[in-house]
Design a protein around this motif. Structure first.
Motif, PDB file in Angstrom:
ATOM      1  N   UNK A  61     -30.323 -27.539 -24.308  1.00  0.00           N
ATOM      2  CA  UNK A  61     -28.519 -27.903 -23.856  1.00  0.00           C
ATOM      3  C   UNK A  61     -28.871 -28.456 -22.753  1.00  0.00           C
ATOM      4  N   UNK A  62     -28.258 -29.624 -22.754  1.00  0.00           N
ATOM      5  CA  UNK A  62     -28.357 -31.192 -21.971  1.00  0.00           C
ATOM      6  C   UNK A  62     -27.110 -30.542 -20.693  1.00  0.00           C
ATOM      7  N   UNK A  63     -26.340 -31.394 -19.998  1.00  0.00           N
ATOM      8  CA  UNK A  63     -25.430 -31.213 -18.522  1.00  0.00           C
ATOM      9  C   UNK A  63     -24.416 -30.653 -20.092  1.00  0.00           C
TER      10      UNK A  63
ATOM     11  N   UNK B 124     -17.003 -26.154 -28.336  1.00  0.00           N
ATOM     12  CA  UNK B 124     -17.728 -26.221 -29.751  1.00  0.00           C
ATOM     13  C   UNK B 124     -18.560 -27.670 -29.714  1.00  0.00           C
ATOM     14  N   UNK B 125     -18.545 -28.357 -28.575  1.00  0.00           N
ATOM     15  CA  UNK B 125     -19.562 -29.311 -28.672  1.00  0.00           C
ATOM     16  C   UNK B 125     -20.295 -29.770 -27.322  1.00  0.00           C
ATOM     17  N   UNK B 126     -21.913 -29.639 -27.375  1.00  0.00           N
ATOM     18  CA  UNK B 126     -22.309 -29.775 -26.560  1.00  0.00           C
ATOM     19  C   UNK B 126     -23.537 -30.627 -26.680  1.00  0.00           C
ATOM     20  N   UNK B 127     -23.979 -31.265 -25.523  1.00  0.00           N
ATOM     21  CA  UNK B 127     -25.576 -31.736 -26.251  1.00  0.00           C
ATOM     22  C   UNK B 127     -26.228 -31.367 -25.750  1.00  0.00           C
TER      23      UNK B 127
ATOM     24  N   UNK C 266     -30.855 -37.230 -25.466  1.00  0.00           N
ATOM     25  CA  UNK C 266     -29.614 -35.889 -25.546  1.00  0.00           C
ATOM     26  C   UNK C 266     -29.037 -36.181 -27.479  1.00  0.00           C
ATOM     27  N   UNK C 267     -28.426 -35.484 -28.333  1.00  0.00           N
ATOM     28  CA  UNK C 267     -27.795 -35.462 -29.009  1.00  0.00           C
ATOM     29  C   UNK C 267     -26.779 -34.805 -29.366  1.00  0.00           C
ATOM     30  N   UNK C 268     -25.544 -35.255 -29.464  1.00  0.00           N
ATOM     31  CA  UNK C 268     -24.598 -34.460 -29.715  1.00  0.00           C
ATOM     32  C   UNK C 268     -23.898 -34.049 -31.107  1.00  0.00           C
TER      33      UNK C 268
ATOM     34  N   UNK D 246     -26.722 -16.126 -35.690  1.00  0.00           N
ATOM     35  CA  UNK D 246     -26.918 -17.751 -36.134  1.00  0.00           C
ATOM     36  C   UNK D 246     -26.707 -18.347 -35.879  1.00  0.00           C
ATOM     37  N   UNK D 247     -26.813 -19.916 -35.372  1.00  0.00           N
ATOM     38  CA  UNK D 247     -26.431 -21.079 -34.888  1.00  0.00           C
ATOM     39  C   UNK D 247     -26.392 -22.367 -35.512  1.00  0.00           C
ATOM     40  N   UNK D 248     -25.287 -22.758 -36.018  1.00  0.00           N
ATOM     41  CA  UNK D 248     -25.487 -24.038 -36.395  1.00  0.00           C
ATOM     42  C   UNK D 248     -25.718 -25.152 -35.643  1.00  0.00           C
ATOM     43  N   UNK D 249     -25.808 -26.645 -35.756  1.00  0.00           N
ATOM     44  CA  UNK D 249     -25.456 -27.464 -35.303  1.00  0.00           C
ATOM     45  C   UNK D 249     -25.623 -29.272 -35.709  1.00  0.00           C
ATOM     46  N   UNK D 250     -24.411 -29.310 -35.991  1.00  0.00           N
ATOM     47  CA  UNK D 250     -24.375 -29.692 -36.409  1.00  0.00           C
ATOM     48  C   UNK D 250     -23.824 -31.525 -36.001  1.00  0.00           C
ATOM     49  N   UNK D 251     -24.009 -32.826 -36.031  1.00  0.00           N
ATOM     50  CA  UNK D 251     -24.808 -34.046 -35.734  1.00  0.00           C
ATOM     51  C   UNK D 251     -23.012 -35.030 -35.347  1.00  0.00           C
ATOM     52  N   UNK D 252     -22.664 -35.501 -34.382  1.00  0.00           N
ATOM     53  CA  UNK D 252     -21.632 -35.668 -34.305  1.00  0.00           C
ATOM     54  C   UNK D 252     -20.574 -36.240 -32.269  1.00  0.00           C
ATOM     55  N   UNK D 253     -21.630 -35.274 -32.007  1.00  0.00           N
ATOM     56  CA  UNK D 253     -20.728 -35.986 -30.184  1.00  0.00           C
ATOM     57  C   UNK D 253     -22.612 -36.494 -29.264  1.00  0.00           C
ATOM     58  N   UNK D 254     -21.230 -37.578 -29.060  1.00  0.00           N
ATOM     59  CA  UNK D 254     -21.596 -38.787 -27.959  1.00  0.00           C
ATOM     60  C   UNK D 254     -21.389 -38.487 -26.680  1.00  0.00           C
ATOM     61  N   UNK D 255     -22.316 -39.100 -26.204  1.00  0.00           N
ATOM     62  CA  UNK D 255     -22.410 -39.371 -24.390  1.00  0.00           C
ATOM     63  C   UNK D 255     -21.109 -40.167 -23.938  1.00  0.00           C
ATOM     64  N   UNK D 256     -20.088 -38.524 -23.726  1.00  0.00           N
ATOM     65  CA  UNK D 256     -18.311 -38.986 -23.119  1.00  0.00           C
ATOM     66  C   UNK D 256     -18.831 -40.404 -21.666  1.00  0.00           C
ATOM     67  N   UNK D 257     -19.930 -39.992 -21.248  1.00  0.00           N
ATOM     68  CA  UNK D 257     -20.066 -40.881 -20.372  1.00  0.00           C
ATOM     69  C   UNK D 257     -19.872 -42.478 -20.923  1.00  0.00           C
ATOM     70  N   UNK D 258     -20.786 -42.429 -21.878  1.00  0.00           N
ATOM     71  CA  UNK D 258     -21.265 -44.055 -22.113  1.00  0.00           C
ATOM     72  C   UNK D 258     -19.443 -44.415 -22.929  1.00  0.00           C
TER      73      UNK D 258
END
Length: 787
Positions: A59-61, A67-70, A78-80, A98-110
């Motif tokens: 995990x990122x920061x 529900x949304x993680x980096x 980092x992948x949202x 079981x953990x499912x990761x769905x791409x779709x979150x971006x870095x909010x700072x940018x």
């Protein structure tokens, strides 16, 4: 090249396989026990590097509880992702998730940085930030100059200081409320003239919301502004067009329609408006479809000006307005096309060619004008001219389109008014032609009448001289309005005169007139034509010898009596339905009238302004206060009781009664004996000698002899002889029989049968009328006739 830890991997940077759900399995301690190929594709880690490691190392920061993680990529970026958890069925070796990761979150700072840059540098929506003291701290590029504030002016000022002419006081009240309550406010308006467009008043739609930090501390308030001037103008045009449908053409009065157009256009469309109409529009004449001429003469119908205390125009209402041939107005009249002059040249030939209007144009610094012709069915009715002054915004094509729409509505209403006036004038012409110009002046009454003609065409009054110095007074009203009603009124008036000539009793007149109305209605070929059914009529006969009146009425006819003592009474009339409608037989009533009484006969239109019995009270008051002149009294009644521009006709007939001097009447009862004929001649001779009517002596002796002879020979007693010396000499012989006299044409060898034939030759007219018992045969002679 590796990505830095501050970078985030956009969705577009992952492969199609990575777009699939990446899954992994963790145990209760959070250690990865399984790693799918999709997860390897998404994050770059093979299974041997991940299995057995805690999940938190990936995990990122960002917070892991959401529900949304980096998630950290193998290359350091980092992948949202959106995370989904699902409990697996228990296995022999333990429980797993079981953990499912769905791409779709971006870095909010940018994203936040990009959003802030867009809001303050590229957004078309104005944004102003104010501190808790409502001091302006920052505003974006769109707001720069929008409300008169610039980058070098306005910071640190309150709204009433930074943009005082842009609804600042109202804005401060709204912003203060938002700061205090925390509730955002949407869609409040600000108006003003920005420095970039000082000639145009702009409209802004604003919204305000409070700014708070993570701890809930109030940092200030944000004010967003959107320029909605074009949208606001479009709404105003639509509203003005919709309002025109209800305000223009509310009446069939052309001048009123012109005034409604001017009132609607000022000040919402123009600073000043004039409406000029051609003469036929105001007089109800037919319009010429021919093209215009170089010079036009119009009449000023209406004008309005927004300046307080200024004259609406140089021409007063109803003044002639001569348009120079070079003026845009003349050109619009010729080709029926509107003219838009965005910038008026004060030195143009047409401005100098009109001294009055040109001077006003220069004095008021008219900047722009529009001239729109009023056209209906290829006929031009007039012009509407709209002006704007400096420094106002000049007219544009949208304004011209709106003015054309208003002109079309006004032109239709004006043409309807013209057609109505034309029919109104035609009805009045026909009605005046069918009514008597002057009333006859019988000796029994002094009569005066007055009518208020609204164009309905159905009211009439009459005074008809009857034999025996009597007089018939008539008022009537035919329902409906228009040419057909006026024509029907004329036919009924003629019928009343015909029936009066038969010397019928009033109830008989009503009965015969009722039959005539039914026949007229049955013979009408057009169901839409004016029907006489429902006509009201009052027929009153006054006898100055007995001072009695006999009357009959159909419908709600009006009668008032002013007695010599000044009191006013409304005698009860025999109840009867209007003519042509089923009901009981017509009845007659008799009244004794003191000498000098005034009879006021009137149609229902006289009291049309009153909804109840207050009308009678007002009539009695005016009648009692009227002057000695019966004509002046009838005029006073209509002037004080009938409203201006009434929807119905009104007619009133006032008659002051007179009694005949007893010395002008000689009356004798004769025995039913042939010898009484000589006595009758002798009585008549002595009476005429006493009156000094020697010229009528011979004819009167013969008339008396023949009438008395017939009464004694063919009728029943009692037999009466009466001579009346009024404006004519009348001889009346009454008897107790109801048999009708018959005029015979005797043969050459016949010894008799020439009595009534001789009477018809000697008298000006003769006839018979029937009483309750018996009849009266009468004959009239003009005074001064030679036997």
């Amino acid at each position: 090249m590796n990505r830095s830890a501050d970078d985030s991997r956009p969705l577009g940077g992952t492969s199609q396989a990575a777009q699939k759900r990446a899954s992994l399995l963790i145990d209760t301690a959070g250690t990865v026990v399984e790693w799918s190929a999709a997860a390897e594709e998404l994050l770059g880690y093979p299974a041997e590097l991940v299995v057995g490691r805690p999940l938190t190392q990936l995990l990122g920061d960002g917070p892991a509880a959401t529900d949304d993680v980096l998630v950290r990529h193998r290359d350091g970026g980092l992948v949202g992702c959106r995370i989904r958890l699902r409990r697996e069925e228990a296995r022999p070796e333990g429980a797993y998730v079981k953990v499912e990761l769905l791409p779709g979150r971006e870095d909010t700072s940018a994203v936040d940085r990009a959003l802030l840059d867009a809001l303050f540098n590229r957004s078309p929506i104005g944004l102003c930030l104010l501190d808790p003291e409502l001091r302006l701290t920052r505003f974006n590029t769109a707001a720069d100059g929008m409300q008169g504030i610039t980058a070098t002016h306005g910071l640190g000022l309150r709204p009433t200081e930074a943009w005082p002419t842009f609804s600042a006081k109202h804005a401060e009240q709204v912003l203060t409320t938002v700061l205090e309550t925390g509730e955002p406010v949407l869609g409040f308006e600000k108006t003003g003239r920005p420095p970039g467009d000082p000639d145009t008043e702009h409209v802004y739609s604003a919204a305000a919301f409070r700014l708070e930090d993570e701890d809930g501390r109030v940092l200030g308030v944000a004010d967003t502004i959107v320029d909605v001037t074009d949208h606001h103008r479009a709404q105003q045009r639509l509203a003005l067009t919709a309002e025109a449908g209800t305000r223009i053409g509310t009446t069939l009065d052309g001048l009123r329609t012109a005034t409604e157009l001017a009132e609607l256009a000022v000040p919402r469309l123009a600073d000043s408006v004039t409406v000029d109409l051609l003469e036929p529009v105001l007089t109800g004449q037919d319009m010429s479809p021919s093209p215009g001429q170089p010079a036009w003469s119009l009449r000023r119908a209406a004008s309005r000006c927004r300046s307080a205390g200024a004259e609406p125009s140089v021409y007063a209402p109803d003044d002639a307005d001569d348009v120079p041939g070079a003026a845009p107005a003349a050109q619009a009249l010729i080709d029926r096309r509107p003219r838009l002059v965005p910038e008026v040249d004060q030195d143009s030939a047409w401005v100098h060619g009109d001294p009055g209007r040109g001077r006003r144009t220069r004095d008021e610094k008219v900047r722009s004008l529009m001239v729109v012709p009023l056209v209906v069915r290829d006929s031009v009715l007039g012009l509407v001219t709209l002006y704007r002054w400096s420094p106002g915004r000049p007219f544009d094509e949208e304004d011209l389109a709106l003015a054309q729409d208003l002109a079309v509505r006004a032109a239709i209403a004006l043409d309807n008014a013209r057609l109505h006036l034309r029919e109104h004038n035609a009805v009045l012409t026909l009605q005046r032609g069918l009514l008597p110009r002057d009333l006859p002046a019988p000796g029994a009454v002094e009569a005066g009448h007055h009518m208020v003609l609204s164009g309905a065409g159905g009211d009439w009054t009459d005074v008809i001289a009857l034999p025996g110095a009597r007089v018939a007074l008539v008022v009537g009203r035919t329902p409906g309005r228009g040419m057909g009603t006026a024509a029907t009124m004329g036919r009924l008036r003629t019928a009343v005169h015909t029936l009066a000539a038969l010397d019928l009793a009033p109830d008989e007149v009503m009965a015969r007139l009722d039959d005539h109305v039914r026949q007229m209605d049955a013979e009408s070929a057009d169901p839409a034509a004016a029907s006489p059914v429902g006509t009201t009529c009052l027929y009153l006969v006054y006898d100055p010898v007995t001072c009695r009146c006999t009357l009959a009425a159909a419908g709600q006819a009006g009668l008032a009596v002013l007695r010599p003592d000044g009191t006013v009474a409304f005698p009860e009339l025999p109840a009867a339905e209007p003519l042509g409608r089923p009901g009981p037989p017509f009845a007659r009533a008799e009244r004794h009238l003191p000498q000098g009484s005034r009879l006021a006969l009137f149609t229902p239109g006289l009291l049309q302004a009153f909804a109840d019995d207050t009308g009678r009270a007002a009539l009695a008051r005016v009648l009692a206060a009227s002057s000695d002149s019966v004509q002046s009294a009838s005029l006073a009644l209509t002037e004080q009781l009938v409203p201006a521009d009434p929807p119905e006709d009104a007619a009133v007939l006032i008659a002051r009664t007179r009694s005949l001097d007893p010395s002008s009447v000689g009356e004798w009862e004769l025995p039913s004996d042939p010898a009484a004929v000589a006595t009758a001649r002798s009585l008549a001779t002595r009476q005429l000698d006493a009156w000094g009517l020697t010229e009528e002596l011979f004819a009167t002796e013969l008339i008396v002899s023949e009438l008395v002879t017939n009464a004694i020979r063919y009728a029943r007693p009692p037999v009466h002889l009466r001579l009346i010396n009024d404006r004519r000499l009348t001889c009346e012989v009454s008897d107790g029989s109801s048999s009708a006299p018959h005029l015979r044409h005797a043969g050459t060898t016949d010894e008799g049968g020439r009595g009534l034939l001789l009477v018809s030759q000697l008298a000006e007219r003769w006839g018979a009328r029937y009483e309750n018992v018996g009849k009266i045969i009468w004959a009239e002679q003009p005074l001064g006739a030679v036997a």
